[in-house]
Design an enzyme around this catalytic site. Structure first.
Site, mmCIF file in Angstrom:
data_model
loop_
_atom_site.group_PDB
_atom_site.id
_atom_site.type_symbol
_atom_site.label_atom_id
_atom_site.label_comp_id
_atom_site.label_asym_id
_atom_site.label_seq_id
_atom_site.Cartn_x
_atom_site.Cartn_y
_atom_site.Cartn_z
ATOM 1 N N ASP A 35 9.578 -5.867 1.051
ATOM 2 C CA ASP A 35 8.937 -4.947 0.102
ATOM 3 C C ASP A 35 9.050 -5.540 -1.311
ATOM 4 N N LYS A 36 7.979 -5.371 -2.071
ATOM 5 C CA LYS A 36 7.953 -5.900 -3.446
ATOM 6 C C LYS A 36 8.690 -4.985 -4.421
ATOM 7 N N ALA A 84 2.810 -2.085 3.873
ATOM 8 C CA ALA A 84 2.765 -2.317 2.417
ATOM 9 C C ALA A 84 1.336 -2.175 1.910
ATOM 10 N N GLU A 86 -1.004 -0.761 -1.941
ATOM 11 C CA GLU A 86 -1.190 0.163 -3.058
ATOM 12 C C GLU A 86 -1.883 1.360 -2.428
ATOM 13 N N THR A 132 -5.836 4.046 7.126
ATOM 14 C CA THR A 132 -6.089 5.408 6.671
ATOM 15 C C THR A 132 -7.437 5.937 7.164
ATOM 16 N N ASP A 133 -7.555 7.261 7.233
ATOM 17 C CA ASP A 133 -8.846 7.865 7.597
ATOM 18 C C ASP A 133 -9.874 7.736 6.466
ATOM 19 N N GLU A 134 -9.407 7.358 5.258
ATOM 20 C CA GLU A 134 -10.339 7.307 4.115
ATOM 21 C C GLU A 134 -11.403 6.224 4.285
ATOM 22 N N TYR A 157 -9.630 2.251 -3.513
ATOM 23 C CA TYR A 157 -8.539 2.252 -2.528
ATOM 24 C C TYR A 157 -9.092 2.149 -1.110
ATOM 25 N N SER A 158 -10.037 3.057 -0.765
ATOM 26 C CA SER A 158 -10.503 3.056 0.632
ATOM 27 C C SER A 158 -11.323 1.803 0.935
ATOM 28 N N LYS A 161 -8.777 -0.818 1.775
ATOM 29 C CA LYS A 161 -8.191 -0.603 3.111
ATOM 30 C C LYS A 161 -9.231 -0.949 4.196
ATOM 31 N N ILE A 213 -5.461 21.071 -10.500
ATOM 32 C CA ILE A 213 -6.355 21.069 -9.331
ATOM 33 C C ILE A 213 -7.655 20.401 -9.761
ATOM 34 N N ASN A 256 -7.629 22.192 -0.950
ATOM 35 C CA ASN A 256 -6.527 21.953 -1.896
ATOM 36 C C ASN A 256 -6.038 23.249 -2.526
ATOM 37 N N GLY A 290 -15.935 10.375 -7.744
ATOM 38 C CA GLY A 290 -16.266 10.055 -6.342
ATOM 39 C C GLY A 290 -15.399 10.779 -5.328
HETATM 40 P P1 NAD Z 1 3.610 4.014 -0.721
HETATM 41 O O1 NAD Z 1 2.780 3.735 -1.934
HETATM 42 O O2 NAD Z 1 4.560 5.148 -0.725
HETATM 43 O O3 NAD Z 1 4.451 2.713 -0.341
HETATM 44 C C1 NAD Z 1 3.911 1.423 -0.377
HETATM 45 C C2 NAD Z 1 5.052 0.414 -0.296
HETATM 46 O O4 NAD Z 1 4.478 -0.899 -0.302
HETATM 47 C C3 NAD Z 1 6.027 0.491 -1.480
HETATM 48 O O5 NAD Z 1 7.357 0.424 -1.028
HETATM 49 C C4 NAD Z 1 5.672 -0.745 -2.301
HETATM 50 O O6 NAD Z 1 6.772 -1.259 -3.043
HETATM 51 C C5 NAD Z 1 5.209 -1.709 -1.224
HETATM 52 N N1 NAD Z 1 4.297 -2.734 -1.750
HETATM 53 C C6 NAD Z 1 3.220 -2.541 -2.555
HETATM 54 N N2 NAD Z 1 2.656 -3.727 -2.842
HETATM 55 C C7 NAD Z 1 3.374 -4.690 -2.187
HETATM 56 C C8 NAD Z 1 3.267 -6.097 -2.074
HETATM 57 N N3 NAD Z 1 2.287 -6.770 -2.710
HETATM 58 N N4 NAD Z 1 4.161 -6.764 -1.309
HETATM 59 C C9 NAD Z 1 5.149 -6.086 -0.663
HETATM 60 N N5 NAD Z 1 5.313 -4.747 -0.744
HETATM 61 C C10 NAD Z 1 4.422 -4.057 -1.495
HETATM 62 O O7 NAD Z 1 2.555 4.127 0.465
HETATM 63 P P2 NAD Z 1 2.571 5.100 1.750
HETATM 64 O O8 NAD Z 1 1.981 6.397 1.373
HETATM 65 O O9 NAD Z 1 3.890 5.040 2.385
HETATM 66 O O10 NAD Z 1 1.510 4.342 2.659
HETATM 67 C C11 NAD Z 1 1.935 3.309 3.558
HETATM 68 C C12 NAD Z 1 0.721 2.809 4.334
HETATM 69 O O11 NAD Z 1 0.158 3.872 5.079
HETATM 70 C C13 NAD Z 1 -0.393 2.275 3.431
HETATM 71 O O12 NAD Z 1 -0.973 1.158 4.060
HETATM 72 C C14 NAD Z 1 -1.396 3.422 3.373
HETATM 73 O O13 NAD Z 1 -2.695 2.940 3.188
HETATM 74 C C15 NAD Z 1 -1.221 4.034 4.750
HETATM 75 N N6 NAD Z 1 -1.515 5.481 4.859
HETATM 76 C C16 NAD Z 1 -0.942 6.369 3.999
HETATM 77 C C17 NAD Z 1 -1.186 7.737 4.172
HETATM 78 C C18 NAD Z 1 -0.565 8.772 3.272
HETATM 79 O O14 NAD Z 1 -0.942 9.945 3.365
HETATM 80 N N7 NAD Z 1 0.383 8.423 2.426
HETATM 81 C C19 NAD Z 1 -2.032 8.172 5.202
HETATM 82 C C20 NAD Z 1 -2.606 7.212 6.051
HETATM 83 C C21 NAD Z 1 -2.326 5.867 5.878
HETATM 84 O O1 DAU Z 2 -6.195 10.524 4.003
HETATM 85 C C1 DAU Z 2 -5.149 9.611 3.912
HETATM 86 C C2 DAU Z 2 -4.861 9.288 2.459
HETATM 87 O O2 DAU Z 2 -4.232 10.433 1.904
HETATM 88 C C3 DAU Z 2 -3.990 8.053 2.283
HETATM 89 O O3 DAU Z 2 -4.679 6.935 2.764
HETATM 90 C C4 DAU Z 2 -3.635 7.852 0.808
HETATM 91 O O4 DAU Z 2 -2.745 6.752 0.675
HETATM 92 C C5 DAU Z 2 -2.968 9.118 0.305
HETATM 93 O O5 DAU Z 2 -2.689 8.981 -1.072
HETATM 94 C C6 DAU Z 2 -3.851 10.336 0.549
HETATM 95 O O6 DAU Z 2 -5.038 10.291 -0.296
HETATM 96 P P1 DAU Z 2 -5.597 11.600 -1.055
HETATM 97 O O7 DAU Z 2 -6.383 11.143 -2.213
HETATM 98 O O8 DAU Z 2 -6.222 12.546 -0.101
HETATM 99 O O9 DAU Z 2 -4.166 12.256 -1.523
HETATM 100 P P2 DAU Z 2 -3.724 12.942 -2.892
HETATM 101 O O10 DAU Z 2 -2.398 13.572 -2.632
HETATM 102 O O11 DAU Z 2 -3.854 12.014 -4.050
HETATM 103 O O12 DAU Z 2 -4.794 14.092 -3.074
HETATM 104 C C7 DAU Z 2 -4.959 15.117 -2.094
HETATM 105 C C8 DAU Z 2 -6.086 16.006 -2.561
HETATM 106 O O13 DAU Z 2 -5.644 16.720 -3.739
HETATM 107 C C9 DAU Z 2 -7.335 15.255 -2.989
HETATM 108 O O14 DAU Z 2 -8.468 16.032 -2.642
HETATM 109 C C10 DAU Z 2 -7.218 15.174 -4.518
HETATM 110 C C11 DAU Z 2 -6.491 16.450 -4.879
HETATM 111 N N1 DAU Z 2 -5.597 16.364 -6.057
HETATM 112 C C12 DAU Z 2 -4.706 15.340 -6.128
HETATM 113 C C13 DAU Z 2 -3.840 15.233 -7.201
HETATM 114 C C14 DAU Z 2 -2.860 14.081 -7.305
HETATM 115 C C15 DAU Z 2 -5.639 17.356 -7.022
HETATM 116 O O15 DAU Z 2 -6.429 18.314 -6.932
HETATM 117 N N2 DAU Z 2 -4.781 17.258 -8.091
HETATM 118 C C16 DAU Z 2 -3.898 16.230 -8.226
HETATM 119 O O16 DAU Z 2 -3.157 16.192 -9.250
#
Ligand code: NAD
Ligand code: DAU
Length: 351
Positions: A35-36, A84, A86, A132-134, A157-158, A161, A213, A256, A290
């Site tokens: 991990d970075k 890993a 962003e 991710t589903d995105e 982001y999407s 991915k 929101i 939301n 978007g």
């Molecule tokens: P997160 O942002 O919490 O964690 C990401 C981790 O990756 C961190 O520990 C960060 O330090 C590390 N990282 C970032 N850049 C790096 C690099 N260049 N080299 C090495 N390490 C690096 O993310 P998360 O929410 O735990 O998501 C993990 C994975 O799951 C991601 O691929 C994300 O797309 C996927 N995912 C997340 C969700 C969600 O709801 N959070 C849902 C579906 C899929």
């Molecule tokens: O669907 C999987 C994805 O879910 C993952 O791939 C992403 O890594 C993860 O971040 C998440 O993406 P979302 O954009 O759906 O999650 P977030 O929590 O940022 O936002 C959830 C919803 O809430 C979205 O419709 C945006 C809205 N939102 C978010 C924030 C941060 C708000 O209304 N206010 C906020 O301040």
């Protein structure tokens, strides 16, 4: 040790739950967490397992090919669980190139290093890409994403991915690299970084701060408890078919605004506040650019082929999550000191 597994991003939200599960459940596997330690990576997330004999942490960047090659040479990995990334959509809107660098270039570096290390003998090797589903884009009010839904990413982001998913499949078809993929819906639970909706609102309710929101709050997400996600990854890693993709989701759609109202209701009760008090904090702010309207996953392939089902009802998962944040306020304070304050200022105070 029967296997050596590389987990990337193991200090992040999902990665830390996955690392904990593998370290505890498979004492005969050696788990190397690379991990970075970006703003989202935090070794505090792994305190309880850091001394385990089958666990090792290495700080490094997945986008540094010579470093990643040296990791494969040193450890002779049998499998990779690639987490890993962003991961925050709002940050990708502000800074898309960082997402290309880690999510696309970083993934290709890992694929290339795995291919070079395994090319003589790919038997029993697995490169598992967590996605991710995105990548499927945005649904209207009807329907679900299946594994056959065409990719239609709409945020930087999407798009990054989706690109990484395409590269994983390209390495499978072109070089026969043994890959597996899964695409999951929104996760929630302990150690979720408070830039994401649920932990951000929990933190703001604790401090009686506005709950931002986006737009009208009508966007819908399908929420899954993080431990259910990692139990699905465990199953797919061990029992899923090579070259296949599995969708993972909670069948648990919330707009939301309704989700934040449920959070307010539970937290008023847990904090012994007057019923309705936290809802007063709800503040409608400028919409995300978007902003995808709705995500909903059809995970019937995973249920049919491998027998996976989510274990928790949402109200219970949310209650456990709130309790964790209330009991771990030092964790929240630590991750929101320093650069988080600049992020919050830029993200919310110009809306
Ligand atoms: P997160 O942002 O919490 O964690 C990401 C981790 O990756 C961190 O520990 C960060 O330090 C590390 N990282 C970032 N850049 C790096 C690099 N260049 N080299 C090495 N390490 C690096 O993310 P998360 O929410 O735990 O998501 C993990 C994975 O799951 C991601 O691929 C994300 O797309 C996927 N995912 C997340 C969700 C969600 O709801 N959070 C849902 C579906 C899929
Ligand atoms: O669907 C999987 C994805 O879910 C993952 O791939 C992403 O890594 C993860 O971040 C998440 O993406 P979302 O954009 O759906 O999650 P977030 O929590 O940022 O936002 C959830 C919803 O809430 C979205 O419709 C945006 C809205 N939102 C978010 C924030 C941060 C708000 O209304 N206010 C906020 O301040």
């Amino acid at each position: 040790m029967s296997k050596t597994i590389l987990i990337t991003g193991g200090a992040g939200f999902i990665g830390s739950h996955l690392t904990r599960l593998f370290v505890k459940k498979y004492p005969d596997y050696k788990i190397v967490n690379l991990d970075k330690l970006t703003y989202a990576g935090n070794l505090e997330n792994l305190r309880d397992i850091e001394g385990a004999p089958n666990y090792q942490f290495v700080k490094g960047d997945i986008a540094d090919l010579s470093f990643v090659r040296s990791m494969f040479e040193q450890h002779h990995f049998d499998g990779v669980l690639h987490c890993a990334a962003e991961s925050h959509v709002d940050r990708s809107i502000a800074n898309p190139l960082e997402f290309v660098q880690t999510n696309v270039v970083g993934t290709v570096c890992l694929l290339q290093a795995a291919f070079e290390a395994w090319s003589e003998n790919m038997e029993d090797k697995i490169f598992y890409h967590i996605s991710t589903d995105e990548v499927y884009g945005s649904l209207g009010t009807e329907g679900f994403f299946t594994e056959k839904t065409a990719y239609d990413p709409r945020s930087p982001y999407s798009a990054s991915k989706a690109s990484s998913d395409h590269f994983v499949r390209a390495f499978y078809h072109t070089y026969k690299l043994p890959v597996k993929l899964s695409n999951c819906s929104n996760n929630y639970g302990p150690f979720h970084f408070p830039e994401k909706l649920i932990p951000l609102c929990i933190m703001n309710i604790i401090h009686r701060r506005p709950l931002p929101i986006y737009g009208k709050g009508e966007n819908v997400r399908d929420w899954l408890y993080v431990e259910d996600h990692v139990s699905a990854i465990d199953l797919i890693f061990h029992k899923g078919k090579l070259g296949e993709t599995y969708n993972i989701g909670g069948h648990n759609e919330w707009s939301n605004i309704n989700l934040v109202k449920e959070l307010c209701r539970q937290m008023d009760s847990k904090l012994s506040r007057k019923s309705g008090e936290s809802e007063q904090l709800i503040t409608y702010v400028k919409d995300r650019a978007g902003h995808d309207l709705r995500y909903a996953i059809d995970s019937s392939k995973l249920t049919r082929d491998l027998g996976w089902k989510p274990s928790l009802q949402f109200e219970e998962g949310l209650s456990r999550t709130i309790d964790w944040y209330l009991q771990n306020q030092t964790w929240l304070e630590d991750v929101t000191s320093g650069s988080y304050q600049n992020y919050y200022q830029q993200q919310y105070h110009r809306r």
